[in-house]
Design a protein around this motif. Structure first.
Motif, PDB file in Angstrom:
ATOM      1  N   GLU A 511       0.825  -1.191   0.000  1.00 36.27           N
ATOM      2  CA  GLU A 511       0.000   0.000   0.000  1.00 36.27           C
ATOM      3  C   GLU A 511       0.857   1.237   0.000  1.00 36.27           C
ATOM      4  OE1 GLU A 511      -1.398  -0.236   4.478  1.00 36.27           O
ATOM      5  OE2 GLU A 511      -2.545   1.227   3.321  1.00 36.27           O
ATOM      6  N   ASN A 528      -3.255   4.469  -2.341  1.00 35.93           N
ATOM      7  CA  ASN A 528      -3.583   3.339  -3.197  1.00 35.93           C
ATOM      8  C   ASN A 528      -3.120   2.068  -2.509  1.00 35.93           C
ATOM      9  OD1 ASN A 528      -1.118   4.761  -3.932  1.00 35.93           O
ATOM     10  ND2 ASN A 528      -0.740   3.087  -5.328  1.00 35.93           N
ATOM     11  N   THR A 529      -4.002   1.117  -2.531  1.00 34.16           N
ATOM     12  CA  THR A 529      -3.731  -0.122  -1.816  1.00 34.16           C
ATOM     13  C   THR A 529      -3.887  -1.282  -2.781  1.00 34.16           C
ATOM     14  OG1 THR A 529      -4.979   0.945  -0.062  1.00 34.16           O
ATOM     15  CG2 THR A 529      -4.300  -1.313   0.322  1.00 34.16           C
ATOM     16  N   ARG A 622     -16.474   1.040  -7.705  1.00 37.12           N
ATOM     17  CA  ARG A 622     -15.443   1.999  -7.320  1.00 37.12           C
ATOM     18  C   ARG A 622     -16.065   3.381  -7.295  1.00 37.12           C
ATOM     19  NH1 ARG A 622     -10.036   2.239  -6.920  1.00 37.12           N
ATOM     20  NH2 ARG A 622      -9.022   4.218  -7.397  1.00 37.12           N
TER      21      ARG A 622
ATOM     22  N   ASP B  34      -8.286  -1.445  -1.536  1.00 35.55           N
ATOM     23  CA  ASP B  34      -8.342  -0.033  -1.888  1.00 35.55           C
ATOM     24  C   ASP B  34      -9.639   0.561  -1.343  1.00 35.55           C
ATOM     25  OD1 ASP B  34      -8.678   2.431  -3.239  1.00 35.55           O
ATOM     26  OD2 ASP B  34      -7.446   1.713  -4.888  1.00 35.55           O
TER      27      ASP B  34
END
Lengths: 961, 535
Positions: A511, A528-529, A622, B34
């Motif tokens: 991450e 951002n991961t 998303r 995320d």
């Protein structure tokens, strides 16, 4: 933690402490050349499992020995020796370094064997085989040395390389082999932070039976790296190297005067935009590079524990201005043993600190485009004194000064990497044939990047004018690995049985965050991961050897990955292999010509699951970031965008069948091998175009088809001269392979190979019956003087229209054959070595010419721009008319000399010094090729201005204490 | 040591280890890390989710991705090449006689503005991809809002009532995309919420698309919100009627049947919807056209906001692009003074429409011509050709949009002025349900609003006049190509404009150019698609 306690309990349940009295053989094993004791030498009573290892002074004890027993001593890098016990129960065994490969021990994954006993296609490369010369990264050590292994390096400082074994079984980007360092599999991490000085050996596993034990990720071969271990007796090595690099490679563009002429001819209305200077922009952005490498490694006993400590420092100044890389490595290796050598612990800890001050490589193509009639500097310029096309402070639309761009932008990435592993190898008391091994690996890498640009950097955005950029980002990725297995090794009379049963678990997390441009109030930070990736596997292997002549191996592995949905998550992979040591048979045993001959055959399957996506099988949404919102009646709503999904994603499977011969002639003066193989890949994982509307994006990774690789490899090692004071040995290897896509869904082509010079243009294709990434172009038409006619293409389907149906396949980037040659020559204290590499039949699409060599580009929006002089060969006007022409497909076959080195060794030059070797050499000596561009060795067959590979002159010293 | 104890211990040890190992298999069920990503199951636990999914369908008209203006969820194309409004503008306006770039470096624009396009053109791929993405998002909303799913999730009655509207609006946006695809390409990949993902779609041709869009819009009518009663930015019944009236007006082109009466039926519905012309022509094209008097005239906008909805859309292009190279007038329109250095000009034939004294006070005439020649001999000469200043990032109250790159100006996809002109045209073409006097009244209203005192006598309102008046009123609003095709003037040689067919005075272009080619890359991903004739 709870889980580990369980594990320990399990292992401890098997311990016990009983001892038995025996008649004992004692002695010492020494290295013949130096007289030093050799630690870690394996001694076995032939025909039994009674064995021991030498301690760190080379001393050993073997119990239960009687007259007539034959003791076999083996050690990596040395020729094995057999000693028959008569009456002396206190012996000295002297071992010599082996130039013969067949006795070498090679690591094969969850164990080791000798090359002699290996049933699969394995090559071991140890220190003496390493390519000499400019060694900055581990890949440099292997270049050209192993048949079927192709390494393409970038010229940029400290950059990683692309490694391909047998062309790669897949067609997607994940053609990378699996790299394992001391038992820790690396994924997506560059080798460039590993100090090559710490590497003891490489094991290259090529065929399926050797790699099947690695199941997932091993479909493209496996490279096992073993690092150097500790020793008890003191020794130290100091390596110093200094080198200077020049880049004479230039793309030929018009000089200032030639430019004035050509603009006057083509666009007379624009001559007012010409300047009065004479600048060679490529000269301005390139410089002489330099490199300094220092490595110190010390081995010795620390509080009774054999230790190796190495410290290294590498500084590289690239040939592009403002481009540099600095790396420091510290590596510690401890090898204590406990419980009377029953428990061997091996601890490897490494730290690498890398600082990359990266110059923007895009300025290489900017430099070839910039107007040569303008100067580099302009004292009246408000942009830091650099010339820019402008009207006062209004920057014109068009190119920007590349020297300024390189000087005024800083992109620095610092990375800290800690990686290492701990290995416990426990020989179970009372069950000497059974070992329990636990390996814990850890790899943590932290990146911190900063991107800064000067307030004087040119910009057309009036808000950003004289504001500069300051943005920071960081990323941390961690890879933890657990290997645990039982290894069983017992000999029953003539039958040797080895078995392995184990488990592997690996987890990848990552991450990071970024600040956005701190100088821009509208820029927003974020994080951002990566999705976690977890891999686990159950592994098993059985090796049987009868009479040392008939060998058989079988393995089975069940792999699970978190990348696929529950119904497709597990894959089963297996392999079988057999070998026949014909050389040991009575009819060949005493042959003077053939000293060893082994026939081998294998079949195995591997899986591939290495895609970028971690959760693509899940239904996800998303949300838009703060600048990507929707406003309904003044209310800001975050849109929830459905993400591309593929619930059916599954393992890509590769099966390989191989036959081979390993031979030794004239008492192993000449050794080598020949292998022929066929790999079939099914359900290739590839991001492909999908019909618009059928998913939430136009490109998604799918299991799309089948491909096949057929190949033939050979390698020959010859000790041509072997005298007291003169040695000459060579290695010659070659590989022929042919890749073909054998099946695509519905037989439909898949376009790939994006190029510069137009959005959405593709130059390559996957098509049934052809090599992957074949070039897909129009057939150029020529006039009676053999000049190409712009935009005129052959109407191959004869229907009067020129469209995609008239494109055809012309060649592909795969070479028909690759060869490597290495020569090492020693005379007295001199050593001289060089290596050559050749590639035949690889084609390159010259994207530099196709997107730049057109007259219309002399106009670069509101300013003038330079073009390559190759435009005079075609007289083309517009890029879009010509970019897909086959005129830009060129033969990229080449012969390259990578290194030539000359050294002299002083034995015991001063008190306390064992030896001092001074050497000099040249890296990237020459390239011979018909290709008209700078360098035919490009990535994936498309040349779009690569970072040039500089010719480097080196000087160095190796000092041993 | 007795063997059996040893065996027992080995057995126990193995059991312990096996338990340990198999328990880790659960780790393989990962979830997205995320924080912008959410699993669908988790997402729908919150009832606000449905509005957010609807927002993504609308958002697809303005945004190209979830991570800023430069992000693109269509791969292989940069954000600018796949923005809905921008690619629609290029395909409908740039290909005709109203607009021309001086810099031809943006991929695909050169071929479109000179009518020399091929199947490789990235703009076509961009629009094709973007329009189908609207379809995919709409289908997804419909799948997630079936009665079965809503029952399963125990959704409240209040939300379910809203969802009725959401479903209708999603179907409307899907129909809008199919309408555009039908107009531009003559065919499309046809996918509904009943089709499984990742399967090869069937292809609908013009007739089938016409029938589908017509039946859809009629079916959802009662579930749509009444005109002007929905939140600004969301569609209402008037949008459905608008699409239908466009389809009927152009029906001879699409399906070879005259449907002017049906067109008038729909147009009359819109006229009864309470829309009014904005106080000033310019209000429709300013940064605050979501709050100024234009909200009475705009039937459906493609939104843009310099802070929250940043995009490289038609507003950004036209405002930055029309800043003149000589005039350097960017500050007036709320962008950087130099703009894009003189990128967009108008073609001679358009400028001629405002020629003569009749248009000197007409506010639709924003032509700047001082020091410029109307003829463009060298396209790359930024100083040649007239420029206009129609769109602006300034507000009607003297302020400016918040960002100088990403404009606040919404793009008026449909507005009342268009309805007025369509009415007149439908009557002239023989439709029943309207009369010429009402038509004259509308045209007078447009002229009066534009400060043009020269009103046209009824007898002079001919089809030819309507075509020219449409250009004066609706230029640069993505209508021109459709209008010219309807009049039979786009392809062929009956009407040649500057640089048509790559000739400086214009030359005839092949008749098959009335349809754009299916992008090459899209053909290869759907075997059911065939290329349009002549390509």
């Amino acid at each position: 933690m709870r889980k580990f306690k369980l594990l320990l309990t399990g292992v401890l349940l098997l311990s016990s402490f009983a001892m038995f009295a025996q008649q004992t053989l004692k002695g010492v094993v020494k290295e013949k050349a130096t007289g030093e004791g050799l630690p870690g030498v394996s001694l076995i009573v032939k025909g039994t499992t009674n064995g021991a290892f030498t301690d760190f002074d080379g001393n050993f004890e073997l119990k239960n020995i009687k007259t007539g027993d034959v003791i076999v001593a083996t050690y990596l890098g040395f020729a094995s020796k057999e000693v028959t016990i008569v009456s002396n129960f206190n012996i000295t065994i002297e071992l010599e370094e082996s130039s013969q490969r067949l006795d070498e021990i090679v690591v094969i994954g969850y164990g080791s064997t000798t090359i002699k006993d290996a049933t699969g296609s394995v090559e071991a490369i140890t220190q003496k085989d390493f390519t000499r010369g400019n060694i900055v990264t581990p890949e440099n050590l292997l270049s050209g040395r192993v048949s079927g292994v192709n390494i393409t390096q970038s010229g940029a400082p400290g950059a990683g390389a692309q490694i391909r074994i047998r062309g790669g079984a897949s067609v997607s980007g994940s053609n990378d082999p699996l790299i394992i360092i001391d038992g820790l599999p690396l994924e997506g991490v560059s080798l460039s932070t590993i100090n090559p000085n710490d590497i003891e050996s490489f094991s290259i596993l090529k065929d399926a039976s050797a790699t099947a034990i690695y199941g997932s990720r091993a479909a493209n071969g496996v490279i096992i790296i073993t690092t150097k271990k500790g020793a008890k007796s003191f020794s130290a090595d100091l390596d110093l190297q200094y080198s200077s690099a020049t880049n004479e490679n230039r793309i030929n563009v018009f000089s200032a005067d030639e430019f004035r002429n050509i603009v006057g001819q083509q666009f007379p209305s624009r001559v007012g935009d010409l300047g009065t200077a004479n600048t060679d922009w490529q000269d301005e952005i390139f410089r002489n590079g330099a490199q300094k490498i220092t490595n110190l490694s010390v081995r010795g006993s620390l509080l009774g524990v054999p230790t190796r400590l190495s410290i290294g420092n590498t500084v590289v100044n690239g040939v592009l201005i403002h481009d540099k890389n600095r790396r420091s490595n510290v590596s510690l290796s401890l090898n204590p043993t406990f419980f009377d050598d029953h428990l061997k612990v091996s601890i490897n800890a490494n730290y690498a600190d890398n600082s990359r001050d990266a110059a923007d490589q895009g300025q290489i193509s900017a430099a070839l485009r910039y107007d040569p009639t303008q100067p580099v500097f302009d004292s009246t310029s408000p942009f830091g004194g650099y010339y820019q096309h402008r009207n006062g402070v209004n920057i014109a639309n068009g190119g920007r000064n590349p020297v300024a761009a390189l000087a005024q932008n800083l992109n620095i990435t610092d990375s800290d990497r800690i990686f290492g592993n701990v290995r416990f190898d426990y020989e179970i008391h009372n069950l000497p044939e059974l070992h329990a091994v636990v390996e814990l690996g850890y790899d943590n890498q932290k990146f911190n990047s900063r991107f800064l640009s000067s307030i004087y950097a040119a910009t057309t955005d009036p808000v950003a004018l004289f504001r500069g950029t300051e943005s920071y980002s960081d990323f941390e990725s961690t890879n933890t690995n657990l290997n645990t297995y039982f290894a069983y090794d017992k000999t029953f009379d003539k039958l040797k049985v080895k078995g392995t049963l184990g488990y592997n678990y690996q987890k990848f997390v990552g991450e990071g965050s970024f600040t956005g441009n701190l100088r821009d109030p509208l820029s927003i930070p974020g994080v951002n991961t990566n999705d976690d990736v977890i891999l686990l596997a159950y592994i098993s292997r059985l090796e049987l050897s009868y009479n040392d002549k008939y060998l058989f191996t079988a393995n089975y592995r069940r792999d699970g990955t978190s990348r696929f949905g529950p119904s497709n998550r597990f894959g089963n992979f297996f392999g079988v292999a057999g070998a026949w040591q014909i050389g040991e048979e009575d009819f060949l045993k005493d042959s003077k010509t053939i000293s060893s001959l082994k026939l081998r055959a294998s079949y195995g399957t591997n899986g591939q699951q290495s895609i970028n996506e971690g959760t693509i099988y899940l239904d996800r949404f998303r949300s838009g970031d703060p600048q990507s919102q929707v406003v309904f009646g003044g209310l800001v709503i975050s849109p929830a965008v459905a993400q591309a999904i593929n619930r059916d994603l599954k393992w890509e499977e590769v099966s390989t069948i191989e036959v081979g011969i390993d031979y030794g002639l004239f008492d192993d003066k000449i050794t080598g091998s020949v292998s022929a193989y066929r790999k079939n890949s099914e359900d290739l994982l590839f991001p492909t175009q999908i019909a618009e509307g059928a998913n939430f994006t136009n490109r998604i990774v799918r299991n799309i088809g089948d491909s096949r690789v057929d190949g033939l490899e050979f390698s020959i090692n010859a000790d041509i001269i072997e005298k007291e004071n003169m040695n000459w040995s060579i290695n010659f290897n070659g590989s022929f392979f042919n890749r073909e896509i054998s099946n695509l869904p519905l037989g439909l082509d898949i376009v790939t190979g994006g190029i510069a010079g137009g959005t959405g243009n593709n130059i390559q294709l996957l098509r049934e019956g052809f090599a992957p990434n074949s070039f897909f172009v129009y057939k150029q038409l020529y006039d009676t003087n053999n000049n190409p006619i712009e935009g005129a293409y052959a109407d191959l389907d004869g229907n009067g229209l020129i469209n995609d149906d008239d494109r055809y396949i012309k060649n592909n980037p795969d070479p028909d054959a690759t060869f490597g040659f290495q020569s090492t020559f020693n005379y007295d204290s001199f050593d001289f070595s060089f290596n050559l590499r050749a590639s035949i039949g690889n084609y390159v699409y010259n994207n530099v010419n196709s997107s730049n060599s057109q007259y219309a580009l002399l106009q670069d929006q509101s300013v003038l721009g330079n073009v390559p002089t190759s435009v005079l060969n075609t007289n083309f006007l517009n890029t879009s008319d010509v970019i897909l022409s086959d005129i830009y497909i060129e033969n990229g076959s080449f012969l390259r000399m990578d290194n030539v080195t000359l050294g002299y060794t002083f034995e015991k030059p001063f008190k306390g010094f064992k030896s001092l070797r001074l050497w000099t050499g040249v890296q990237n000596v020459f390239v011979i090729s018909e290709y008209s561009g700078i360098d035919p060795e490009v990535f994936n067959g498309i040349d779009n201005t690569i970072y040039p590979r500089a010719r480097t002159f080196l000087f160095g010293a190796n000092i041993k204490f | 040591m007795k063997t059996k104890y040893l065996n027992l211990r080995v057995l126990l040890a193995s059991l312990v280890l096996v338990t340990f190992f198999t328990s880790c298999e659960g780790d393989l069920d990962v979830t997205p890390q995320d924080d912008q990503n959410t699993l669908a199951d988790e997402f729908f636990q919150n009832e606000s989710a449905y509005l957010e999914v609807l927002a993504s369908v609308y958002g697809n008209l303005a945004l190209t991705g979830t991570d800023g203006a430069g992000s693109s969820n269509i791969q292989g194309l940069d954000a600018g090449t796949s923005q809905y409004g921008r690619t629609l503008l290029y395909m409908q306006t740039l290909s005709a006689d109203q607009m021309i770039w001086s810099y031809e470096n943006d991929p695909g624009t050169r071929e479109i503005q000179r009518n020399i396009w091929t199947t490789q053109n990235p703009i076509f791929l961009g629009f094709w991809g973007r329009a189908h993405t609207s379809v995919a998002f709409a289908n997804n909303l419909l799948r997630e809002t079936t009665d079965a799913k809503l029952d399963e999730r125990n959704v409240s009655a209040a939300t379910r009532a809203e969802i009725v509207n959401f479903r209708a609006e999603a179907r409307l946006l899907r129909a809008l995309s199919y309408y555009h695809l039908m107009d531009l390409f003559g065919k499309a990949n046809f996918i509904t919420e009943d089709d499984a993902l990742n399967t090869i779609p069937q292809v609908y041709d013009r007739a089938q698309l016409f029938a589908f869009v017509e039946s859809e819009l009629q079916a959802i009518n009662s579930d749509l919100v009444a005109p002007r009663q929905n939140q600004y930015g969301r569609a209402d019944q008037a949008v459905a009627w608008m699409i239908l009236s466009k389809m009927y007006l152009n029906a001879e082109v699409y399906i070879g049947q005259a449907k002017y009466t049906e067109a008038l039926t729909e147009l009359n519905k819109i006229l009864g919807g309470g829309f009014m012309l904005a106080d000033e022509y310019a209000h429709n094209f300013m940064a605050d056209n979501d709050v100024n008097s234009a909200i009475n005239e705009i039937i459906f906008p493609i939104g843009s906001d310099g802070l929250a909805t940043q995009n490289y859309g038609p507003g950004t292009v036209m405002i930055n692009g029309s800043v003149g190279s000589i005039e350097v007038n960017g500050a007036e329109v709320g962008v950087e003074p130099g703009g894009w250095g003189g990128a967009l000009r108008v073609r001679k034939q358009f400028a001629d429409l405002f020629d003569g004294g009749l248009y000197s006070t007409d506010t639709r005439n924003t032509i700047i011509s001082a020091g410029r020649t109307v003829n463009i001999i060298d396209i790359s000469d930024r100083d040649s050709g007239y420029i206009i200043q129609k769109y602006s990032n300034a507000t009607s109250t003297g302020g400016f949009g918040i960002d100088q790159v990403f404009v606040d100006t919404d793009f008026p996809l449909f507005r009342l002025a268009d309805v007025y002109l369509m009415y007149a045209e439908a009557v002239l073409r023989g439709g029943n349900g309207g009369d010429m006097n009402t038509a004259k009244g509308f045209i007078d209203a447009l002229r009066t609003r534009a400060n043009n005192p020269n009103l046209v006598p009824v007898g002079d309102i001919t089809l030819e006049f309507i075509l020219d008046e449409r250009s004066r009123e609706l230029h640069w609003e993505a209508h021109r190509r459709q209008d010219l095709i309807r009049y039979g003037l786009f392809t062929g040689g009956n009407y040649n404009w500057a640089w048509k067919g790559n000739g400086s005075n214009g030359i005839a272009i092949p008749l098959n150019y009335d349809l754009y080619p299916i992008p090459a890359a899209s053909l290869s991903s759907n075997p059911n698609l065939t290329q349009n004739p002549g390509y």
